[in-house]
Scaffold this motif. Structure first.
Motif, PDB file in Angstrom:
ATOM      1  N   ASP A 140      19.907  27.700  43.167  1.00 54.54           N
ATOM      2  CA  ASP A 140      18.470  27.865  42.963  1.00 54.54           C
ATOM      3  C   ASP A 140      18.060  27.310  41.596  1.00 54.54           C
ATOM      4  OD1 ASP A 140      18.310  29.076  45.412  1.00 54.54           O
ATOM      5  OD2 ASP A 140      18.195  31.121  44.626  1.00 54.54           O
ATOM      6  N   ASP A 141      16.981  26.543  41.577  1.00 53.79           N
ATOM      7  CA  ASP A 141      16.400  25.903  40.386  1.00 53.79           C
ATOM      8  C   ASP A 141      17.225  24.725  39.871  1.00 53.79           C
ATOM      9  OD1 ASP A 141      14.270  27.735  40.341  1.00 53.79           O
ATOM     10  OD2 ASP A 141      15.470  29.171  39.217  1.00 53.79           O
ATOM     11  N   TRP A 142      18.497  24.643  40.261  1.00 52.44           N
ATOM     12  CA  TRP A 142      19.334  23.509  39.882  1.00 52.44           C
ATOM     13  C   TRP A 142      19.200  22.403  40.919  1.00 52.44           C
ATOM     14  CZ3 TRP A 142      22.754  22.663  35.702  1.00 52.44           C
ATOM     15  CH2 TRP A 142      23.601  21.561  35.834  1.00 52.44           C
ATOM     16  N   GLY A 143      19.335  22.817  42.167  1.00 52.51           N
ATOM     17  CA  GLY A 143      19.248  21.871  43.260  1.00 52.51           C
ATOM     18  C   GLY A 143      20.573  21.698  43.967  1.00 52.51           C
ATOM     19  N   ALA A 144      20.645  20.697  44.816  1.00 47.76           N
ATOM     20  CA  ALA A 144      21.843  20.442  45.611  1.00 47.76           C
ATOM     21  C   ALA A 144      22.963  19.891  44.744  1.00 47.76           C
ATOM     22  CB  ALA A 144      21.528  19.470  46.737  1.00 47.76           C
ATOM     23  N   LEU A 145      24.187  20.353  44.994  1.00 48.61           N
ATOM     24  CA  LEU A 145      25.357  19.824  44.292  1.00 48.61           C
ATOM     25  C   LEU A 145      25.815  18.544  44.975  1.00 48.61           C
ATOM     26  CD1 LEU A 145      27.494  22.998  43.524  1.00 48.61           C
ATOM     27  CD2 LEU A 145      25.377  22.186  42.461  1.00 48.61           C
ATOM     28  N   THR A 146      26.493  17.698  44.217  1.00 48.07           N
ATOM     29  CA  THR A 146      27.058  16.486  44.786  1.00 48.07           C
ATOM     30  C   THR A 146      27.993  16.858  45.937  1.00 48.07           C
ATOM     31  OG1 THR A 146      26.948  15.345  42.671  1.00 48.07           O
ATOM     32  CG2 THR A 146      28.456  14.457  44.309  1.00 48.07           C
ATOM     33  N   PRO A 147      27.825  16.284  47.109  1.00 50.66           N
ATOM     34  CA  PRO A 147      28.669  16.655  48.257  1.00 50.66           C
ATOM     35  C   PRO A 147      30.101  16.156  48.097  1.00 50.66           C
ATOM     36  CG  PRO A 147      27.194  14.851  48.842  1.00 50.66           C
ATOM     37  CD  PRO A 147      26.797  15.291  47.464  1.00 50.66           C
ATOM     38  N   VAL A 148      30.999  17.068  47.752  1.00 49.97           N
ATOM     39  CA  VAL A 148      32.417  16.744  47.595  1.00 49.97           C
ATOM     40  C   VAL A 148      33.237  17.818  48.302  1.00 49.97           C
ATOM     41  CG1 VAL A 148      32.107  15.546  45.385  1.00 49.97           C
ATOM     42  CG2 VAL A 148      32.526  18.018  45.408  1.00 49.97           C
ATOM     43  N   PRO A 149      34.484  17.538  48.658  1.00 54.23           N
ATOM     44  CA  PRO A 149      35.334  18.576  49.240  1.00 54.23           C
ATOM     45  C   PRO A 149      35.536  19.720  48.246  1.00 54.23           C
ATOM     46  CG  PRO A 149      36.281  16.397  49.583  1.00 54.23           C
ATOM     47  CD  PRO A 149      35.170  16.228  48.604  1.00 54.23           C
ATOM     48  N   ILE A 206      37.414  22.504  52.521  1.00 50.59           N
ATOM     49  CA  ILE A 206      36.184  22.374  53.297  1.00 50.59           C
ATOM     50  C   ILE A 206      35.534  21.060  52.900  1.00 50.59           C
ATOM     51  CG2 ILE A 206      33.910  23.335  53.780  1.00 50.59           C
ATOM     52  CD1 ILE A 206      35.025  26.089  53.194  1.00 50.59           C
ATOM     53  N   GLU A 207      35.294  20.217  53.858  1.00 50.28           N
ATOM     54  CA  GLU A 207      34.751  18.889  53.584  1.00 50.28           C
ATOM     55  C   GLU A 207      33.258  18.920  53.274  1.00 50.28           C
ATOM     56  OE1 GLU A 207      36.285  16.136  53.189  1.00 50.28           O
ATOM     57  OE2 GLU A 207      38.296  16.619  53.934  1.00 50.28           O
ATOM     58  N   LYS A 208      32.901  18.641  52.062  1.00 49.33           N
ATOM     59  CA  LYS A 208      31.522  18.402  51.634  1.00 49.33           C
ATOM     60  C   LYS A 208      30.502  19.392  52.193  1.00 49.33           C
ATOM     61  CE  LYS A 208      32.485  13.454  51.135  1.00 49.33           C
ATOM     62  NZ  LYS A 208      32.078  12.068  51.498  1.00 49.33           N
ATOM     63  N   PRO A 209      30.679  20.683  51.883  1.00 40.82           N
ATOM     64  CA  PRO A 209      29.682  21.654  52.339  1.00 40.82           C
ATOM     65  C   PRO A 209      28.366  21.462  51.585  1.00 40.82           C
ATOM     66  CG  PRO A 209      31.195  22.672  50.811  1.00 40.82           C
ATOM     67  CD  PRO A 209      31.738  21.300  51.071  1.00 40.82           C
ATOM     68  N   ASP A 210      27.296  21.864  52.213  1.00 40.52           N
ATOM     69  CA  ASP A 210      25.958  21.749  51.623  1.00 40.52           C
ATOM     70  C   ASP A 210      25.728  22.939  50.702  1.00 40.52           C
ATOM     71  OD1 ASP A 210      23.315  21.351  51.025  1.00 40.52           O
ATOM     72  OD2 ASP A 210      22.553  21.902  53.001  1.00 40.52           O
ATOM     73  N   THR A 261      43.037  14.949  38.440  1.00 43.87           N
ATOM     74  CA  THR A 261      42.210  13.775  38.731  1.00 43.87           C
ATOM     75  C   THR A 261      42.607  13.073  40.015  1.00 43.87           C
ATOM     76  OG1 THR A 261      43.667  12.394  37.367  1.00 43.87           O
ATOM     77  CG2 THR A 261      41.754  13.378  36.282  1.00 43.87           C
ATOM     78  N   GLU A 262      43.760  13.424  40.571  1.00 46.26           N
ATOM     79  CA  GLU A 262      44.224  12.795  41.800  1.00 46.26           C
ATOM     80  C   GLU A 262      43.765  13.593  43.011  1.00 46.26           C
ATOM     81  OE1 GLU A 262      45.698   9.897  41.737  1.00 46.26           O
ATOM     82  OE2 GLU A 262      45.745   9.868  39.544  1.00 46.26           O
ATOM     83  N   GLY A 263      43.575  12.907  44.127  1.00 45.22           N
ATOM     84  CA  GLY A 263      43.211  13.583  45.361  1.00 45.22           C
ATOM     85  C   GLY A 263      41.724  13.822  45.474  1.00 45.22           C
ATOM     86  N   PRO A 264      41.286  14.326  46.620  1.00 41.92           N
ATOM     87  CA  PRO A 264      39.851  14.501  46.883  1.00 41.92           C
ATOM     88  C   PRO A 264      39.225  15.662  46.121  1.00 41.92           C
ATOM     89  CG  PRO A 264      41.138  15.337  48.711  1.00 41.92           C
ATOM     90  CD  PRO A 264      42.114  14.674  47.792  1.00 41.92           C
ATOM     91  N   ILE A 265      40.032  16.665  45.737  1.00 38.66           N
ATOM     92  CA  ILE A 265      39.499  17.823  45.026  1.00 38.66           C
ATOM     93  C   ILE A 265      39.908  17.739  43.568  1.00 38.66           C
ATOM     94  CG2 ILE A 265      39.528  20.340  44.838  1.00 38.66           C
ATOM     95  CD1 ILE A 265      39.979  20.482  47.833  1.00 38.66           C
ATOM     96  N   LYS A 266      38.927  17.558  42.698  1.00 36.54           N
ATOM     97  CA  LYS A 266      39.182  17.430  41.262  1.00 36.54           C
ATOM     98  C   LYS A 266      39.158  18.804  40.622  1.00 36.54           C
ATOM     99  CE  LYS A 266      39.051  12.903  41.646  1.00 36.54           C
ATOM    100  NZ  LYS A 266      39.047  12.752  43.093  1.00 36.54           N
TER     101      LYS A 266
END
Length: 342
Positions: free
Chosen positions: A132-141, A124-128, A211-216
């Motif tokens: 709670d209390d932490w905030g938004a996660l970095t948008p990554v796949p 799933i590409e960069k879901p929002d 470490t390779e590819g879009p999903i770490k």
């Protein structure tokens, strides 16, 4: 009913195992800030940050639950999320992704579940995603996969890999006893943690890292003993009970001491059967507990060799420091029994 969410996505692609470096605690410089959102060109400059701290909960709908949870949203919809060090990346449950209408692209390779069975994985590409209390996660796949119906009935729609939350500082503190999740600087947090409890890690652990590819991906394997048999166990807050594979050298030696486990158990691929080692001595570092350890069939994915998992029956009183390819922990022993006075 038992849930195994550990190793939900043990390997979406090839994962390399590297030593997880460990250093002795060094007192951090005085007057230096705790965390930072970015490093400065001037290394002597104070490190500042926007505080984050998520509260862990151990209940669902008012009933006690043995695994750590956080609440948050995905695409604006409220969801219950399991904090799972056994998942090497964030995962959205297939049922919740379909409910939200999130586009899922099937991956060319497959993941493996707790017992090494292959499971279909999606991207799933960069879901929002927001905690709670932490905030938004970095948008990554992120990954998505179908899970047993029992997990959907509990309302668990996602699995957060806390080691992937290194968005500030260079590590994350997962305090399972106090019930909180917060970012940290490794050297400062390790120094503070060293003053209390018993060390979870003495010998060098391993980090299984993609470490390779879009999903770490990142997971940790710690040396331990079960009934004095040496084992290598995946650090897994997504599993209720620690276990050992029957195919491992230790599992073969321990099989004669086990009994049939009649309690239902589940992995990402469905229900499994197991045996139980009752009242086993389980030790890691200088900390130990006496607990029932499961002996299960199957085996680990070759990308991250291990003999089983170290689960919440062992980790409930521990504080974990999860860094980029390294891990540290301290665990509080149970209080001494009070001798009644005459």
């Amino acid at each position: 009913m038992r849930l195994f969410l550990v190793g939900l996505i043990a390997a979406a692609s090839a994962v390399a195992c590297t030593p997880a470096a460990e250093t002795r605690p060094v007192k951090p410089p005085r007057g230096q800030g705790r965390l930072a959102t970015a490093t400065s060109a001037n290394e002597d400059a104070p490190r500042t940050y926007t505080p984050r701290k998520a509260k862990l909960k151990y209940e669902i709908h008012g009933r006690a639950f043995p695994l750590p949870l956080v609440t948050g949203t995905i695409a604006g919809q409220p969801v219950l999320m399991l904090v799972d060090t056994g998942a090497n990346s964030h995962v959205i449950a297939g049922w919740f992704a379909r409910k939200l209408g999130l586009p899922m692209k099937k991956l060319g390779d497959v993941g493996t579940d707790h017992v090494g069975k292959t499971i279909a994985t999606f991207r799933i590409e960069k879901p929002d995603i927001t905690i709670d209390d932490w905030g938004a996660l970095t948008p990554v796949p992120v990954l998505a996969t179908d899970v047993p119906e029992v997990i959907e009935k509990l309302g668990i729609g996602a699995f957060i890999s806390p080691q992937r939350l290194v968005e500030e500082g260079d590590s994350v503190v997962l305090d399972l006893a106090k019930g909180e999740l917060r970012p940290a600087w490794w050297d400062e947090a390790r120094y503070e943690m060293s003053a209390t409890g018993l060390p979870l890690v003495l010998a060098e652990p391993r980090a299984c890292e993609e470490t390779e590819g879009p999903i770490k991906g990142l997971a940790y394997v710690l040396p331990a003993t079960v009934e004095y048999q040496r084992v290598e166990l995946l650090l897994d807050t997504g599993a209720q009970h620690s276990d050992v594979f029957t195919t491992s050298a230790a599992g073969q030696k321990l099989a004669a001491q086990s009994t049939v486990n009649k309690e239902p158990m589940y992995t990402a691929s469905g229900k499994i059967s197991a045996r139980k080692l009752k009242g086993a001595h389980l030790n890691a570092g200088s900390f130990g507990v006496i607990t029932d350890v499961d002996l299960i069939g199957g085996g680990a994915d070759s990308s991250c060799p291990r003999d089983g998992v170290l689960a919440m029956d062992f980790l409930r009183s521990c504080t974990l420091l999860l860094g980029r390819s390294r891990v540290y922990g301290r665990c509080m022993p149970p209080p001494e029994p009070v001798t009644p006075t005459k």
